[in-house]
Scaffold this motif. Sequence first.
Motif, PDB file in Angstrom:
ATOM      1  N   ASN A 145       0.798  -1.226   0.000  1.00 62.79           N
ATOM      2  CA  ASN A 145       0.000   0.000   0.000  1.00 62.79           C
ATOM      3  C   ASN A 145       0.831   1.277   0.000  1.00 62.79           C
ATOM      4  O   ASN A 145       0.375   2.313  -0.492  1.00 62.79           O
ATOM      5  CB  ASN A 145      -0.983  -0.020   1.168  1.00 62.79           C
ATOM      6  CG  ASN A 145      -2.151  -0.945   0.897  1.00 62.79           C
ATOM      7  OD1 ASN A 145      -2.248  -1.529  -0.182  1.00 62.79           O
ATOM      8  ND2 ASN A 145      -3.046  -1.095   1.851  1.00 62.79           N
ATOM      9  N   ALA A 146       2.053   1.234   0.520  1.00 67.85           N
ATOM     10  CA  ALA A 146       2.891   2.436   0.487  1.00 67.85           C
ATOM     11  C   ALA A 146       3.162   2.868  -0.951  1.00 67.85           C
ATOM     12  O   ALA A 146       3.091   4.057  -1.278  1.00 67.85           O
ATOM     13  CB  ALA A 146       4.208   2.185   1.227  1.00 67.85           C
ATOM     14  N   GLY A 147       3.451   1.905  -1.815  1.00 67.14           N
ATOM     15  CA  GLY A 147       3.696   2.240  -3.214  1.00 67.14           C
ATOM     16  C   GLY A 147       2.465   2.798  -3.901  1.00 67.14           C
ATOM     17  O   GLY A 147       2.550   3.757  -4.682  1.00 67.14           O
ATOM     18  N   ILE A 148       1.312   2.208  -3.593  1.00 64.42           N
ATOM     19  CA  ILE A 148       0.060   2.677  -4.190  1.00 64.42           C
ATOM     20  C   ILE A 148      -0.255   4.099  -3.733  1.00 64.42           C
ATOM     21  O   ILE A 148      -0.563   4.978  -4.546  1.00 64.42           O
ATOM     22  CB  ILE A 148      -1.092   1.720  -3.836  1.00 64.42           C
ATOM     23  CG1 ILE A 148      -0.878   0.353  -4.487  1.00 64.42           C
ATOM     24  CG2 ILE A 148      -2.441   2.315  -4.255  1.00 64.42           C
ATOM     25  CD1 ILE A 148      -1.846  -0.720  -4.015  1.00 64.42           C
ATOM     26  N   SER A 163       1.980   6.823  -5.219  1.00 66.10           N
ATOM     27  CA  SER A 163       1.677   7.095  -6.623  1.00 66.10           C
ATOM     28  C   SER A 163       0.404   7.922  -6.786  1.00 66.10           C
ATOM     29  O   SER A 163       0.409   8.953  -7.470  1.00 66.10           O
ATOM     30  CB  SER A 163       1.542   5.780  -7.387  1.00 66.10           C
ATOM     31  OG  SER A 163       1.116   6.005  -8.710  1.00 66.10           O
ATOM     32  N   VAL A 164      -0.692   7.484  -6.147  1.00 66.99           N
ATOM     33  CA  VAL A 164      -1.981   8.155  -6.384  1.00 66.99           C
ATOM     34  C   VAL A 164      -2.006   9.547  -5.768  1.00 66.99           C
ATOM     35  O   VAL A 164      -2.576  10.480  -6.347  1.00 66.99           O
ATOM     36  CB  VAL A 164      -3.162   7.295  -5.878  1.00 66.99           C
ATOM     37  CG1 VAL A 164      -3.165   5.937  -6.569  1.00 66.99           C
ATOM     38  CG2 VAL A 164      -3.177   7.142  -4.361  1.00 66.99           C
ATOM     39  N   SER A 221       2.712  14.408  -1.391  1.00 68.03           N
ATOM     40  CA  SER A 221       1.937  15.592  -1.797  1.00 68.03           C
ATOM     41  C   SER A 221       2.734  16.878  -1.694  1.00 68.03           C
ATOM     42  O   SER A 221       2.535  17.810  -2.480  1.00 68.03           O
ATOM     43  CB  SER A 221       0.683  15.715  -0.932  1.00 68.03           C
ATOM     44  OG  SER A 221       1.028  15.996   0.422  1.00 68.03           O
ATOM     45  N   GLY A 222       3.623  16.940  -0.699  1.00 70.38           N
ATOM     46  CA  GLY A 222       4.314  18.201  -0.435  1.00 70.38           C
ATOM     47  C   GLY A 222       3.418  19.226   0.238  1.00 70.38           C
ATOM     48  O   GLY A 222       3.792  20.394   0.367  1.00 70.38           O
TER      49      GLY A 222
END
Length: 311
Positions: free
Chosen positions: A95-98, A101-102, A133-134
């Motif tokens: 889930n960290a990768g998902i 990305s999103v 997101s920053g």
Amino acid sequence: MVNKITVIGAGNVGATCAQRAAEKELADVVLVDVVEGMPQGKSLDLCEASPVEKHDSRVTGSNDYAQTADSDIIIVTAGIARKPGMSRDDLIKTNAGIVQSVVGEAAKLSPNAVIIIVSNPLDAMCHVALKASGFPKERVIGMAGVLDSARFRYFIAEALDVSVENTHAFVLGGHGDTMVPLPRYSTVAGIPITELMEKDKIEELCKRTATGGAEIVSLLKTGSAYYAPASAAVEMAEAILKNKKKILPCAVMLDGEYGYKDLYIGVPVKLGIGGVQEIVEISLTDEEKTALDNSADAVRGLVGTLAELGY
């Protein structure tokens, strides 16, 4: 101008978020998922229900992020769900990768949005979303305590045979087995539950609250909770969009509050325009603070795992 809510992930939680938000007429909703046809089909189905449910919110399905531009709220539900025997921590690698990305995609197109994270393990995913997101920490919030408190409130109402509308409860800490229900701050029509129930019964309800998600997973066998998580996320969205200044327990990045720094953990906050307007510090007994420290340590462990994975 009509508000816009983007919901990322058109599974059970995401689709129910879209339904709840549309039926409350909070905003027009964009439902995004990588599976072709699924967000479009669910969105069309929700739109066709609108004449019966008597609302004019539009729900649009998409496989890309172009239509999400200028969203006011981004609710992130994307990721794999827990299976029986799987802890929230087991989800972290996938889930960290998902989430990275999103969130990165959506944040570029909606730079002023407030992000509400629902994906598990929730506290860790908030750290991923903040970095991806920053955004300032006030605009990246985790949906945890609202759901956990709702479960606690329901169990209290059921045990005392009273209306759920009369029950109020606080659950702090990480969103997992180490969460910290606070009976002293939990009331029925203003009466502390410590005055209405025996200690053993309260402890039983606290334990059931902490394992509430796992209980549902074990019953469903092929999925996890989605009605209550969606309701909790949409309550947060409503408080922000309507500037209701509701005091709700949410996962937020702390900067010294409660003795923690650079850590997402569930505490009471004031939600309104712009996201977190204030972190509310309440006094804790030594026992409650020890339990919260234990929960914070569990979240630190997840953050450590993220660092090892390069997030």
